[in-house]
Design a protein around this motif. Structure first.
Motif, short mmCIF file in Angstrom:
data_model
loop_
_atom_site.label_atom_id
_atom_site.label_comp_id
_atom_site.label_asym_id
_atom_site.label_seq_id
_atom_site.Cartn_x
_atom_site.Cartn_y
_atom_site.Cartn_z
N SER A 51 1.95 -37.46 -28.24
CA SER A 51 1.49 -38.14 -29.45
C SER A 51 -0.04 -38.30 -29.46
CB SER A 51 2.16 -39.50 -29.60
OG SER A 51 1.86 -40.31 -28.49
N ALA A 52 -0.68 -38.23 -28.29
CA ALA A 52 -2.14 -38.33 -28.21
C ALA A 52 -2.81 -36.96 -28.42
CB ALA A 52 -2.56 -38.90 -26.87
N GLY A 53 -2.02 -35.93 -28.60
CA GLY A 53 -2.58 -34.60 -28.81
C GLY A 53 -2.08 -33.60 -27.78
N PRO A 54 -2.38 -32.32 -28.01
CA PRO A 54 -1.88 -31.27 -27.12
C PRO A 54 -2.75 -31.11 -25.87
CG PRO A 54 -3.11 -30.30 -28.92
CD PRO A 54 -3.08 -31.78 -29.17
N LEU A 55 -2.17 -30.48 -24.88
CA LEU A 55 -2.87 -30.08 -23.67
C LEU A 55 -2.42 -28.66 -23.36
CD1 LEU A 55 -4.53 -30.63 -21.03
CD2 LEU A 55 -2.35 -31.31 -20.01
N SER A 56 -3.37 -27.79 -23.11
CA SER A 56 -3.05 -26.40 -22.81
C SER A 56 -3.58 -26.05 -21.42
CB SER A 56 -3.69 -25.48 -23.86
OG SER A 56 -3.31 -24.15 -23.62
N LEU A 57 -2.72 -25.44 -20.60
CA LEU A 57 -3.10 -24.96 -19.28
C LEU A 57 -2.93 -23.45 -19.25
CD1 LEU A 57 -1.29 -27.36 -16.76
CD2 LEU A 57 -3.69 -27.38 -17.43
N ARG A 58 -3.96 -22.74 -18.83
CA ARG A 58 -3.86 -21.29 -18.66
C ARG A 58 -4.04 -21.02 -17.17
NH1 ARG A 58 -4.62 -16.41 -21.78
NH2 ARG A 58 -5.55 -14.82 -20.47
N LEU A 112 3.22 -39.18 -23.20
CA LEU A 112 4.54 -38.69 -22.84
C LEU A 112 4.74 -37.31 -23.47
CD1 LEU A 112 7.30 -39.21 -21.51
CD2 LEU A 112 8.03 -40.19 -23.70
N CYS A 113 5.07 -36.34 -22.65
CA CYS A 113 5.26 -34.97 -23.14
C CYS A 113 6.55 -34.91 -23.95
CB CYS A 113 5.33 -34.00 -21.96
SG CYS A 113 5.54 -32.30 -22.48
N THR A 114 6.43 -34.44 -25.19
CA THR A 114 7.59 -34.34 -26.08
C THR A 114 8.08 -32.92 -26.25
OG1 THR A 114 6.11 -34.25 -27.99
CG2 THR A 114 6.99 -36.42 -27.38
N GLN A 115 7.21 -31.95 -25.94
CA GLN A 115 7.58 -30.54 -26.06
C GLN A 115 6.66 -29.70 -25.18
OE1 GLN A 115 7.27 -28.96 -30.01
NE2 GLN A 115 8.22 -27.03 -29.47
N ILE A 116 7.24 -28.67 -24.60
CA ILE A 116 6.46 -27.70 -23.81
C ILE A 116 6.82 -26.32 -24.31
CG2 ILE A 116 5.96 -26.73 -21.54
CD1 ILE A 116 6.95 -29.30 -20.31
N THR A 117 5.80 -25.51 -24.56
CA THR A 117 6.01 -24.10 -24.86
C THR A 117 5.23 -23.31 -23.82
OG1 THR A 117 4.18 -24.07 -26.43
CG2 THR A 117 6.39 -24.44 -27.33
N THR A 118 5.67 -22.10 -23.60
CA THR A 118 5.04 -21.28 -22.59
C THR A 118 4.98 -19.83 -23.05
OG1 THR A 118 5.11 -20.65 -20.25
CG2 THR A 118 7.21 -20.89 -21.33
N GLN A 119 3.93 -19.16 -22.63
CA GLN A 119 3.81 -17.71 -22.80
C GLN A 119 3.48 -17.15 -21.43
OE1 GLN A 119 1.44 -19.60 -24.94
NE2 GLN A 119 3.11 -19.87 -26.37
N ALA A 120 4.27 -16.21 -20.96
CA ALA A 120 4.06 -15.62 -19.65
C ALA A 120 3.89 -14.11 -19.78
CB ALA A 120 5.24 -15.93 -18.73
N THR A 121 2.88 -13.60 -19.10
CA THR A 121 2.66 -12.15 -19.02
C THR A 121 2.65 -11.76 -17.56
OG1 THR A 121 0.24 -12.22 -18.85
CG2 THR A 121 1.18 -12.30 -21.09
N ALA A 122 2.39 -10.50 -17.29
CA ALA A 122 2.31 -10.03 -15.91
C ALA A 122 1.07 -10.58 -15.20
CB ALA A 122 2.31 -8.50 -15.87
N VAL A 161 12.05 -26.47 -14.86
CA VAL A 161 12.59 -25.72 -13.72
C VAL A 161 13.84 -24.94 -14.09
CG1 VAL A 161 11.59 -27.25 -12.00
CG2 VAL A 161 13.92 -27.67 -12.79
N GLY A 162 14.30 -25.06 -15.31
CA GLY A 162 15.46 -24.30 -15.77
C GLY A 162 15.02 -23.15 -16.66
N PRO A 163 15.12 -23.31 -18.00
CA PRO A 163 14.81 -22.22 -18.92
C PRO A 163 13.38 -21.67 -18.79
CG PRO A 163 15.94 -23.98 -20.07
CD PRO A 163 15.66 -24.49 -18.69
N MET A 164 12.38 -22.54 -18.62
CA MET A 164 11.00 -22.04 -18.52
C MET A 164 10.80 -21.20 -17.26
SD MET A 164 8.55 -25.10 -19.91
CE MET A 164 7.21 -24.48 -18.92
N LEU A 165 11.43 -21.62 -16.18
CA LEU A 165 11.31 -20.88 -14.93
C LEU A 165 11.97 -19.51 -15.04
CD1 LEU A 165 10.11 -21.10 -12.11
CD2 LEU A 165 12.23 -22.14 -11.36
N ARG A 166 13.07 -19.43 -15.78
CA ARG A 166 13.73 -18.12 -15.97
C ARG A 166 12.84 -17.17 -16.77
NH1 ARG A 166 18.12 -21.52 -15.96
NH2 ARG A 166 18.31 -21.77 -18.19
#
Length: 184
Positions: free
Chosen positions: A117-124, A97-107, A36-41
């Protein structure tokens, strides 16, 4: 994509279940503060309409309102539902337990990548879907009483009732007419 959020008091963590993938991810307060901070910006900055001159937060506020209250022709209305669902029994709070989140945002879209640790999850998600996702997260943050209001913009903390309906709800009732004294 359907997601459900909940709060687990003894873990003091938020969980997010992605129904189509049957996966539950656990989020710490620090991770949620990052969302809700940097990712939301970043999300606000990618909001379309910059040629109109409005600030990113103002554009995101308008887009949020439209995402929650406007229905495009041929589309279903946006839905945010509360429930009493719990995370699945096989959802280990440490393993997922989520250890890192990355995001890509377009228009048009937003992609969230969660590392565990159990593997990644990607939401589009579409931008409207992302607004609904953020709103669901904001609702569970309030339930958890984490008080992250300083990190969340006012548009995300606003109620979901459309302004015209809210104005009717907030309108003071007229005074009760006085009853005539008995015997008249």
């Amino acid at each position: 994509m359907t997601t459900t959020f909940g709060y687990h008091p003894s873990q003091d963590r938020v969980w997010m279940r992605v129904h189509e993938q049957d996966i539950t991810i656990w989020l710490t307060r620090r991770m949620v503060r990052n969302i809700v901070g940097p990712m939301l910006r970043v999300f606000e900055a990618s909001t379309p309409g910059q040629q109109g001159g409005a600030a990113p937060r103002a554009r995101a506020s308008i887009e949020h309102h439209l995402s929650l209250h406007e229905v495009a022709p041929g589309q279903k209305p946006a839905q945010i539902r509360a429930g009493h669902e719990q995370p699945s029994e096989e959802s280990d709070p440490q393993e997922r337990l989520c250890t890192q989140i990355t995001t890509q945002a377009t228009a048009q879209t937003v992609t969230l990548n969660f590392e565990t640790s159990a593997g990644p999850l990607s939401l589009r998600l579409s931008r409207q879907g992302m607004h609904l996702w953020y709103r669901g997260l904001a609702m569970v943050i309030k339930q958890a009483q984490w008080d992250l209001s300083e990190a969340m913009p006012e548009w995300l903390q606003a109620g979901m009732t459309p302004p015209a309906v809210q104005a009717l709800i907030d309108k003071p009732l007229p005074p009760e007419p006085e009853e005539p004294p008995p015997g008249r």
